[in-house]
Design a protein around this motif. Structure first.
Motif, PDB file in Angstrom:
ATOM      1  N   SER A  10     -11.827 -31.767 -37.103  1.00  0.00           N
ATOM      2  CA  SER A  10     -12.553 -31.707 -38.376  1.00  0.00           C
ATOM      3  C   SER A  10     -11.860 -32.487 -39.479  1.00  0.00           C
ATOM      4  CB  SER A  10     -12.699 -30.251 -38.817  1.00  0.00           C
ATOM      5  OG  SER A  10     -11.441 -29.716 -39.196  1.00  0.00           O
ATOM      6  N   SER A  33     -15.363 -35.907 -34.279  1.00  0.00           N
ATOM      7  CA  SER A  33     -15.650 -35.233 -35.548  1.00  0.00           C
ATOM      8  C   SER A  33     -17.157 -35.201 -35.770  1.00  0.00           C
ATOM      9  CB  SER A  33     -14.982 -35.966 -36.715  1.00  0.00           C
ATOM     10  OG  SER A  33     -13.595 -36.130 -36.505  1.00  0.00           O
ATOM     11  N   ASN A  35     -20.399 -34.631 -38.575  1.00  0.00           N
ATOM     12  CA  ASN A  35     -21.047 -34.393 -39.867  1.00  0.00           C
ATOM     13  C   ASN A  35     -22.240 -33.496 -39.588  1.00  0.00           C
ATOM     14  OD1 ASN A  35     -22.482 -34.391 -42.229  1.00  0.00           O
ATOM     15  ND2 ASN A  35     -22.584 -36.615 -42.457  1.00  0.00           N
ATOM     16  N   TYR A  36     -22.086 -32.210 -39.870  1.00  0.00           N
ATOM     17  CA  TYR A  36     -23.162 -31.264 -39.588  1.00  0.00           C
ATOM     18  C   TYR A  36     -23.873 -30.838 -40.879  1.00  0.00           C
ATOM     19  CZ  TYR A  36     -19.449 -27.893 -40.715  1.00  0.00           C
ATOM     20  OH  TYR A  36     -18.414 -27.221 -41.324  1.00  0.00           O
ATOM     21  N   GLN A  38     -22.158 -30.449 -43.855  1.00  0.00           N
ATOM     22  CA  GLN A  38     -21.260 -29.687 -44.697  1.00  0.00           C
ATOM     23  C   GLN A  38     -21.277 -30.221 -46.133  1.00  0.00           C
ATOM     24  OE1 GLN A  38     -20.552 -31.570 -41.985  1.00  0.00           O
ATOM     25  NE2 GLN A  38     -18.349 -31.885 -41.737  1.00  0.00           N
ATOM     26  N   HIS A  40     -19.289 -31.544 -48.132  1.00  0.00           N
ATOM     27  CA  HIS A  40     -18.600 -32.797 -48.477  1.00  0.00           C
ATOM     28  C   HIS A  40     -18.055 -33.427 -47.202  1.00  0.00           C
ATOM     29  CE1 HIS A  40     -14.652 -30.975 -47.736  1.00  0.00           C
ATOM     30  NE2 HIS A  40     -15.126 -29.897 -48.326  1.00  0.00           N
ATOM     31  N   VAL A  41     -17.593 -34.669 -47.322  1.00  0.00           N
ATOM     32  CA  VAL A  41     -17.073 -35.382 -46.148  1.00  0.00           C
ATOM     33  C   VAL A  41     -15.577 -35.677 -46.284  1.00  0.00           C
ATOM     34  CG1 VAL A  41     -19.301 -36.395 -45.569  1.00  0.00           C
ATOM     35  CG2 VAL A  41     -17.750 -37.633 -47.099  1.00  0.00           C
ATOM     36  N   LEU A  44     -13.725 -35.378 -43.111  1.00  0.00           N
ATOM     37  CA  LEU A  44     -14.032 -36.455 -42.168  1.00  0.00           C
ATOM     38  C   LEU A  44     -13.283 -37.734 -42.519  1.00  0.00           C
ATOM     39  CD1 LEU A  44     -17.883 -35.929 -41.692  1.00  0.00           C
ATOM     40  CD2 LEU A  44     -16.019 -35.149 -40.211  1.00  0.00           C
ATOM     41  N   ILE A  60     -17.141 -40.239 -35.124  1.00  0.00           N
ATOM     42  CA  ILE A  60     -17.749 -39.325 -36.087  1.00  0.00           C
ATOM     43  C   ILE A  60     -19.245 -39.350 -35.814  1.00  0.00           C
ATOM     44  CG2 ILE A  60     -18.207 -38.822 -38.517  1.00  0.00           C
ATOM     45  CD1 ILE A  60     -15.605 -40.211 -39.232  1.00  0.00           C
ATOM     46  N   ASP A  62     -23.090 -37.933 -36.559  1.00  0.00           N
ATOM     47  CA  ASP A  62     -23.955 -37.306 -37.559  1.00  0.00           C
ATOM     48  C   ASP A  62     -24.966 -36.400 -36.858  1.00  0.00           C
ATOM     49  OD1 ASP A  62     -25.673 -36.568 -39.585  1.00  0.00           O
ATOM     50  OD2 ASP A  62     -25.950 -38.588 -40.378  1.00  0.00           O
ATOM     51  N   SER A  64     -26.377 -33.875 -38.798  1.00  0.00           N
ATOM     52  CA  SER A  64     -26.834 -33.125 -39.967  1.00  0.00           C
ATOM     53  C   SER A  64     -28.294 -32.690 -39.861  1.00  0.00           C
ATOM     54  CB  SER A  64     -26.637 -33.953 -41.245  1.00  0.00           C
ATOM     55  OG  SER A  64     -27.288 -35.209 -41.148  1.00  0.00           O
ATOM     56  N   THR A  76     -23.244 -25.228 -46.036  1.00  0.00           N
ATOM     57  CA  THR A  76     -24.267 -26.247 -45.802  1.00  0.00           C
ATOM     58  C   THR A  76     -25.435 -26.160 -46.778  1.00  0.00           C
ATOM     59  OG1 THR A  76     -25.323 -24.809 -44.162  1.00  0.00           O
ATOM     60  CG2 THR A  76     -23.756 -26.435 -43.342  1.00  0.00           C
TER      61      THR A  76
END
Length: 220
Positions: A10, A33, A35-36, A38, A40-41, A44, A60, A62, A64, A76
Motif C-alpha cells: 500500500s 498496489s 487504487n481502490y 481511497q 488520497h493517493v 501510492l 499500481i 486502478d 476504483s 472511500t
C-alpha cells in the motif's frame, strides 16, 4: 528457500516492512498496489518511489470502479474520518467491505500468472479488533481456498499476523528502514494529521520504540 512472490504494497509502514521482509528473505519480489478509490493517493506515491529506488517490479492497478458496489467507509466515501484510537468502536467506519478478500484474490491471480508461489500482505494483531479480514481465521481460510482455487497452489503469508505495530516497527528499525518513505495518515493533506486512528497507532509505535517518527505532523 527463495521464491517468486507477490507483495500487496500500500505504501504504508506495515506493508513497507513486509516488502523488506520478503526482500531480505531473498525472494524475487513483485510489488502490487491498488487504487481502490481511497481518499488520497499519497501512499501510492510513496509505494512507487520506494519500488523505483529498490529497482523491483511494481504495478499500481486502478480498481476504483468497485466503489459502485461497495461503500459506507470513511476511507472511500464522503464520511468524516474518525479520530481516536483503533480500539474505539467509531473506527469501524474505516472498514471497506470485503477489501482484503478482493485485493488478495486479485493478487493471487497475478501470482498464478507469474508462476509465483505466495502472496504477502501486512495484517497484524493491532487490526484484529476492528478488521475481520485481518484476523488469523480469515488468513487461514483464505490460504486454504488459495491452495485449491487454481491448478497452482498459492500461499497467503502474513509475517506479522500475531505481532503488533510496535513489534513491526521494531523489526523494521532493526533492518535499518527509513519510515520517512511511508505514509500512514487517513487524510491526504501536506502533513499527517496526528489525530486519526492510523496516525495515533503509528505515533504510539514510535514512542514505545523510543524513536522519533520522521514524518512531519500537523500536531502531536
Amino acid at each position: 528457500m527463495p521464491q517468486k512472490v507477490v507483495v500487496i504494497y500500500s505504501g504504508g509502514m506495515d506493508s513497507f516492512t513486509v516488502l523488506h521482509n520478503a526482500i531480505r528473505a531473498g525472494h524475487d519480489v513483485y510489488a502490487l498496489s491498488f487504487n481502490y478509490g481511497q481518499r488520497h493517493v499519497k501512499e501510492l506515491v510513496c509505494a512507487q518511489n520506494v519500488c523505483q529506488e529498490l529497482g523491483i517490479h511494481h504495478k499500481i492497478v486502478d480498481i476504483s470502479a468497485i466503489n459502485q458496489l461497495i461503500g459506507g467507509s470513511s476511507l472511500t466515501d464522503d464520511i468524516e474520518v474518525p479520530e481516536g484510537h483503533y480500539a474505539a468502536d467509531n473506527m469501524k467506519s474505516t472498514v471497506v467491505p470485503n477489501r482484503n478478500m478482493i485485493l488478495l484474490s486479485l493478487a493471487v491471480g497475478y501470482a498464478v500468472s507469474l508462476d509465483a508461489q505466495a502472496v504477502y500482505y501486512g495484517a497484524h494483531s493491532g487490526d484484529h479488533f476492528i478488521y475481520p479480514d485481518c484476523r488469523p481465521e480469515f488468513v487461514q481460510k483464505m490460504n486454504d481456498v488459495c491452495q485449491i482455487a487454481n491448478y497452482e497452489p498459492v500461499d497467503i503469508i502474513s509475517p506479522y499476523l500475531q505481532q503488533t505495530k510496535i513489534e513491526i516497527l521494531k523489526d523494521g528499525l532493526a533492518m535499518g528502514l527509513d519510515y520517512g518513505k511511508t505514509w500512514t495518515c487517513y487524510n491526504g493533506r501536506e502533513q499527517a494529521c496526528g489525530k486519526c486512528g492510523s496516525c495515533q497507532e503509528r505515533l504510539e509505535a514510535f514512542t514505545l520504540n523510543n524513536t522519533l517518527d520522521p514524518l512531519p505532523y500537523e500536531q502531536q
